[in-house]
Design a protein around this motif. Structure first.
Motif, PDB file in Angstrom:
ATOM      1  N   GLY A  77       0.794  -1.224   0.000  1.00  0.00           N
ATOM      2  CA  GLY A  77       0.000   0.000   0.000  1.00  0.00           C
ATOM      3  C   GLY A  77       0.825   1.272   0.000  1.00  0.00           C
ATOM      4  N   LEU A  78       2.080   1.188   0.440  1.00  0.00           N
ATOM      5  CA  LEU A  78       2.905   2.394   0.591  1.00  0.00           C
ATOM      6  C   LEU A  78       3.076   3.201  -0.693  1.00  0.00           C
ATOM      7  CD1 LEU A  78       5.675   1.211   3.101  1.00  0.00           C
ATOM      8  CD2 LEU A  78       3.994   3.026   3.454  1.00  0.00           C
ATOM      9  N   PRO A  79       3.397   2.595  -1.852  1.00  0.00           N
ATOM     10  CA  PRO A  79       3.602   3.413  -3.054  1.00  0.00           C
ATOM     11  C   PRO A  79       2.364   4.172  -3.505  1.00  0.00           C
ATOM     12  CG  PRO A  79       4.484   1.181  -3.351  1.00  0.00           C
ATOM     13  CD  PRO A  79       3.651   1.170  -2.100  1.00  0.00           C
ATOM     14  N   HIS A  80       1.188   3.751  -3.051  1.00  0.00           N
ATOM     15  CA  HIS A  80      -0.063   4.390  -3.460  1.00  0.00           C
ATOM     16  C   HIS A  80      -0.492   5.503  -2.499  1.00  0.00           C
ATOM     17  CE1 HIS A  80      -0.787   1.176  -6.445  1.00  0.00           C
ATOM     18  NE2 HIS A  80      -0.218   0.390  -5.542  1.00  0.00           N
ATOM     19  N   ALA A  81       0.261   5.690  -1.430  1.00  0.00           N
ATOM     20  CA  ALA A  81      -0.119   6.671  -0.407  1.00  0.00           C
ATOM     21  C   ALA A  81       0.335   8.071  -0.809  1.00  0.00           C
ATOM     22  CB  ALA A  81       0.485   6.289   0.941  1.00  0.00           C
ATOM     23  N   GLY A  82      -0.553   9.017  -0.755  1.00  0.00           N
ATOM     24  CA  GLY A  82      -0.199  10.392  -1.082  1.00  0.00           C
ATOM     25  C   GLY A  82      -0.427  11.360   0.048  1.00  0.00           C
ATOM     26  N   GLY A  83      -0.805  10.855   1.223  1.00  0.00           N
ATOM     27  CA  GLY A  83      -1.109  11.738   2.343  1.00  0.00           C
ATOM     28  C   GLY A  83       0.129  12.242   3.060  1.00  0.00           C
ATOM     29  N   ASP A  84      -0.067  13.275   3.857  1.00  0.00           N
ATOM     30  CA  ASP A  84       1.038  13.800   4.675  1.00  0.00           C
ATOM     31  C   ASP A  84       1.499  12.756   5.682  1.00  0.00           C
ATOM     32  OD1 ASP A  84       0.828  16.284   3.426  1.00  0.00           O
ATOM     33  OD2 ASP A  84      -0.659  17.002   4.882  1.00  0.00           O
ATOM     34  N   TYR A  85       0.532  11.978   6.219  1.00  0.00           N
ATOM     35  CA  TYR A  85       0.844  11.006   7.274  1.00  0.00           C
ATOM     36  C   TYR A  85       0.311   9.628   6.906  1.00  0.00           C
ATOM     37  CZ  TYR A  85       2.784  14.388  10.465  1.00  0.00           C
ATOM     38  OH  TYR A  85       3.605  15.319  11.038  1.00  0.00           O
ATOM     39  N   LEU A  86       1.074   8.634   7.290  1.00  0.00           N
ATOM     40  CA  LEU A  86       0.708   7.242   7.088  1.00  0.00           C
ATOM     41  C   LEU A  86       0.122   6.673   8.380  1.00  0.00           C
ATOM     42  CD1 LEU A  86       3.982   6.078   5.312  1.00  0.00           C
ATOM     43  CD2 LEU A  86       1.805   6.604   4.194  1.00  0.00           C
ATOM     44  N   PHE A  87      -0.956   5.940   8.236  1.00  0.00           N
ATOM     45  CA  PHE A  87      -1.592   5.298   9.380  1.00  0.00           C
ATOM     46  C   PHE A  87      -1.915   3.868   8.963  1.00  0.00           C
ATOM     47  CE2 PHE A  87      -5.709   5.344  12.169  1.00  0.00           C
ATOM     48  CZ  PHE A  87      -5.124   4.450  13.033  1.00  0.00           C
ATOM     49  N   PHE A  88      -1.333   2.890   9.661  1.00  0.00           N
ATOM     50  CA  PHE A  88      -1.556   1.483   9.364  1.00  0.00           C
ATOM     51  C   PHE A  88      -2.617   0.954  10.321  1.00  0.00           C
ATOM     52  CE2 PHE A  88       2.803   2.512   8.192  1.00  0.00           C
ATOM     53  CZ  PHE A  88       2.845   2.082   6.865  1.00  0.00           C
ATOM     54  N   LEU A  89      -3.823   0.750   9.803  1.00  0.00           N
ATOM     55  CA  LEU A  89      -4.958   0.310  10.617  1.00  0.00           C
ATOM     56  C   LEU A  89      -5.232  -1.162  10.347  1.00  0.00           C
ATOM     57  CD1 LEU A  89      -7.393   0.940  12.487  1.00  0.00           C
ATOM     58  CD2 LEU A  89      -8.657   1.618  10.418  1.00  0.00           C
ATOM     59  N   ASP A  90      -5.159  -1.975  11.397  1.00  0.00           N
ATOM     60  CA  ASP A  90      -5.492  -3.394  11.240  1.00  0.00           C
ATOM     61  C   ASP A  90      -6.990  -3.538  11.013  1.00  0.00           C
ATOM     62  OD1 ASP A  90      -2.863  -4.016  11.520  1.00  0.00           O
ATOM     63  OD2 ASP A  90      -3.056  -5.016  13.465  1.00  0.00           O
ATOM     64  N   SER A  91      -7.360  -4.464  10.136  1.00  0.00           N
ATOM     65  CA  SER A  91      -8.736  -4.530   9.639  1.00  0.00           C
ATOM     66  C   SER A  91      -9.732  -5.143  10.621  1.00  0.00           C
ATOM     67  CB  SER A  91      -8.771  -5.306   8.322  1.00  0.00           C
ATOM     68  OG  SER A  91      -8.028  -6.500   8.424  1.00  0.00           O
ATOM     69  N   ASP A  92      -9.290  -5.588  11.792  1.00  0.00           N
ATOM     70  CA  ASP A  92     -10.245  -6.030  12.804  1.00  0.00           C
ATOM     71  C   ASP A  92     -10.328  -5.052  13.973  1.00  0.00           C
ATOM     72  OD1 ASP A  92      -7.714  -6.579  13.694  1.00  0.00           O
ATOM     73  OD2 ASP A  92      -8.164  -8.582  14.460  1.00  0.00           O
ATOM     74  N   ASP A  93      -9.598  -3.954  13.888  1.00  0.00           N
ATOM     75  CA  ASP A  93      -9.663  -2.915  14.912  1.00  0.00           C
ATOM     76  C   ASP A  93     -10.582  -1.783  14.449  1.00  0.00           C
ATOM     77  OD1 ASP A  93      -7.884  -4.350  16.442  1.00  0.00           O
ATOM     78  OD2 ASP A  93      -6.131  -3.252  15.743  1.00  0.00           O
ATOM     79  N   THR A  94     -10.928  -0.878  15.348  1.00  0.00           N
ATOM     80  CA  THR A  94     -11.809   0.236  14.994  1.00  0.00           C
ATOM     81  C   THR A  94     -11.269   1.537  15.575  1.00  0.00           C
ATOM     82  OG1 THR A  94     -13.193  -0.153  16.952  1.00  0.00           O
ATOM     83  CG2 THR A  94     -13.891  -1.189  14.883  1.00  0.00           C
TER      84      THR A  94
END
Length: 755
Positions: A77-94
């Motif tokens: 997913g990293l090469p597709h990110a264009g935001g100022d900040y990266l946030f890695f959210l696990d898909s079973d968390d909220t």
């Protein structure tokens, strides 16, 4: 360019994925993009992601051709990110409501740091919630670095509230995970950070990132709910994949070796590696028994090869130098010591109980002291509530009475007003005074071990007028009575001699909910004496202490707990939005229910909003009467506070957006939405319009409040505490409440019967 790029890797989480995405896409802060990575998931994850992408343009989906694992899915997913900040959210968390807004505000306030660390809460499959046990590290770091106010304090860190790991190494004690942080994308790209394959992939990401960051900021707010699955996460499974930990630490050491400026971290990392590996080895469900010796050997080899020259080995890690047999011997010795300690404790307790019964038998033969009054309030939390008001009045008009308070611990005792005599719960002094006291005054049942002696008098003050079902009435509400032993509650209530009531409704409810042999005392509520007839300026000193600007209209928001969710807390209102909507010249004061004061609710944004001056968090104010005096209007849902507040004759708004769910789960004695003390709102929009328009204090509000006061403030005349002291403690005559304030008994009986 969006502010956040949220990368969500997905694999076999179809049961949780919608909840995760909903918590993200419903955030009040919308400047973000979602890069969802389908890691060749064999279930319905891919279809769910495509569905969300079709209806929300912020969502993009990557379908990987093969399963690559969590770390490399994040990398995809990293090469597709264009935001100022990266946030890695696990898909079973909220995410918690308002989390991204809080992060964005904190990033702006700290001038875009390299890393922002925020707090989380563990949420369990059975509904329980527990805040991060090391949350204090974030609070201390935020306070110590001058976060939010631009003032450093000399404890390390910049004037913008940032610091380095070297300045605050305790930040590395937090859980070594990737998802409790956001990372400046330029910082990540310039350092070439990426995730390796295998288990424990967060370790060789987090250590290099945190050690390299020149500016770290923290946010002492629960922004994420970390789901604890019933069968545990992947790291809780038994597998040889746990051997990956050695390769991951080798990557960490290789990174440090490549950065000479980080050489000073080698001793710390060497110790961390040893502790981490021994922790894995000690867990019974991590490694097959046949693999434990090999795991120990590889750990010991790495420990020796990576030991810095001249560095002493901590005592708890020396076993790595002595071989697997020594390790097993130590573990067996530890288990033996624990078992021996457990048996010794049981023996001591049994002997102590026998000795105590003998002492109590002697004390029970000593005469009762009719001048000794023992007080407690809110489970021994100090001089508070109705018992506190009775105690203060007794000091004034009956100084011959000796008042002694029971407190739960030394910390509580340290916070008592000067000169208050007290004993610690279950201490020898506690047993002495309770054995001889003539009177007991409490708003919570006394412990079951306290035996009522003939001739002693127990006065129960309760904690206000009941709206929700209590005691025996909970027997047909299994959800609400969860964890409540109603028969034991009633056995303890059998000790009551007098039950204080402020109105006929309370009198009827308590006699039904507590089918015991007490007498109802129509005294009024002693703690409400300060509210009855209070002039508009009575709360000025409290306002000044709370930092409320002079002339502001103060809106007090006091929600109660919910029985239909574990933990009791539900975010019904976006507090930042609520405060902002009040406009200039207004201050929002929030007071949580006491049962939520030490739980995760404070970390869900309330503490952060208080620090930033968005609102005032008055949850810790010891005397709720002061908070009420300082306000101009009360907004509540179903809190008993409204009955006390009505004595001020100030406007009340009932926010009842979940009334049906609340009354179905807890049960209520009447419909507060139909017999309200003021206007009722059914949604946040309605509430906002009520307050913005000023209709919260119109003629209808005044009319409704007058009827409510006549019904529920009938016995509150400003002399309740004196009535209790003179009538119940001294046995004197004292005038009844004015007859005009008392409603007709027949109407009151019809009222309760109708429920």
């Amino acid at each position: 360019m969006p502010r956040f790029s949220v990368i969500v890797p997905c694999f076999k989480v179809q049961g949780f994925l919608r909840e995760c995405l909903d918590s993200l896409l419903s955030q009040s802060y919308a400047d973000f993009e979602v890069i969802a990575v389908d890691d060749r998931s064999p279930d319905g994850c891919g279809a769910i992601l495509d569905e969300y992408a079709a209806r929300d343009e912020r969502v993009r989906v990557l379908h990987l051709p093969e399963n690559v694992g969590l770390g490399r899915a994040r990398n995809a997913g990293l090469p597709h990110a264009g935001g100022d900040y990266l946030f890695f959210l696990d898909s079973d968390d909220t995410l918690t409501p308002g989390a991204l807004r809080a992060m964005a505000d904190r990033l702006a306030g700290s001038a875009d740091p390299d890393v922002l660390v925020f707090d989380y809460a563990r949420t369990y499959w059975w509904g329980g919630t527990r805040r991060n046990a090391l949350a204090h590290i974030l609070a201390e770091a935020e306070a110590g670095s001058g976060a939010g106010n631009g003032n450093g304090n000399g404890n390390g860190g910049g004037t913008d509230g940032t610091f380095t790991a070297a300045e605050r190494p305790e930040i590395l004690d937090l859980l070594m995970v990737v998802w409790n942080k956001v990372y400046r994308r330029d910082f990540v790209e310039s350092n070439g950070f990426a995730f390796p394959p295998g288990y424990y992939e967060d370790t060789p990401w987090t250590f290099p990132v945190m050690l390299s960051a020149e500016r770290i900021a923290v946010l002492d707010r629960i922004c994420l709910n970390y789901r604890q699955r019933r069968q545990g996460n992947i790291l809780s499974t038994t597998s040889r994949k746990h051997f990956d930990i050695h390769d991951q630490y080798e990557r960490v050491f290789a990174f440090v070796d490549s950065r000479p400026e980080l050489a000073g971290w080698r001793p710390y990392l060497h110790r961390k590696m040893g502790e981490h590996c021994l922790d894995i080895l000690a867990k019974p469900d991590r490694l097959p028994p046949s693999d434990k010796k090999e795991f120990f050997r590889r750990t010991a080899e790495m420990f020796r090869s990576r030991r810095p020259d001249g560095e002493p080995v901590p005592a708890e890690l020396r076993v790595l130098e002595h071989g697997y047999a020594a390790y097993r011997a130590r573990r067996q010795a530890e288990r033996a010591r624990r078992e021996l300690a457990r048996r010794r404790t049981l023996v001591r307790r049994a002997a102590g109980a026998r000795a105590q019964r003998a002492v109590d038998g002697v004390r029970a033969r000593r005469p009762i002291d009719p001048q000794l009054v023992v007080y407690s309030a809110f489970s021994h939390r100090g001089v508070l509530g109705d018992p506190g008001a009775v105690y203060r009045k007794a000091l004034e008009i009956a100084p011959q009475l000796r008042g002694v308070w029971v407190v739960r611990d030394e910390e509580t005792a340290a916070g008592l007003p000067e000169g208050v005599e007290h004993v610690l719960l279950d201490s020898p002094a506690y047993r002495r005074v309770t054995a001889r006291a003539g009177f007991f005054v409490n708003n919570v049942n006394w412990p079951g071990a306290l035996a009522k002696r003939p001739g002693s008098v127990h006065i129960h003050t309760h904690q206000g007028t009941p709206l929700k079902y209590m005691a025996a009435d909970l027997l047909n509400r299994p959800g609400a009575r969860y964890g409540v032993d109603v028969p034991q509650m009633l056995r303890r209530a059998d000790r009551w001699d007098h039950s204080l009531v402020a109105n006929r409704h309370s009198e009827l409810v308590w006699e039904r909910a507590y089918p015991c042999h007490f007498a109802s005392a129509r005294t009024g509520s002693p703690r409400n004496d300060v509210l009855v007839g209070a002039d508009p300026g009575a709360g000025a000193a409290v306002r000044a202490r709370l930092g409320i600007p002079a002339g502001h209209t103060v809106v007090l928001y006091a929600p109660t707990r919910r029985e239909y969710v574990r933990g009791g807390h539900v975010d019904r209102i976006d507090l930042a939005r609520f405060a902002a909507g009040l406009g200039e010249g207004h201050t929002l004061v929030v007071r949580l229910h006491p049962s939520l004061a030490t739980g995760h609710a404070r970390g869900m944004g309330l503490a952060d909003l208080h620090r930033r001056g968005v609102l005032v968090d008055a949850t810790d104010e010891p005397h709720v009467e002061d908070v009420m005096l300082a306000s101009d209007v009360l907004v509540t849902d179903y809190s008993a506070l409204m009955f006390d507040y009505a004595n001020l004759d100030r406007p009340i708004v009932v926010h009842a957006d979940d009334w049906e769910a609340y009354t179905a789960s807890r049960g209520t004695y009447f419909d507060i939405t139909a017999e309200a003390p003021g206007h009722v709102s059914r949604s946040f929009g309605e509430l906002a319009r009520l307050l913005a328009s000023g209709s919260w204090r119109d003629e209808d509000s005044t009319r409704l409040r007058a009827a409510f006061r006549a019904r529920f403030c009938a016995y509150d005349d400003g002399h309740a505490a004196e009535r209790v002291v003179r009538r119940l403690l001294l046995g004197e005559e004292f005038p009844d409440v004015a007859a005009a304030k008392v409603p007709a008994p027949g109407a009151a009986h019809e009222e309760l019967a109708s429920t």
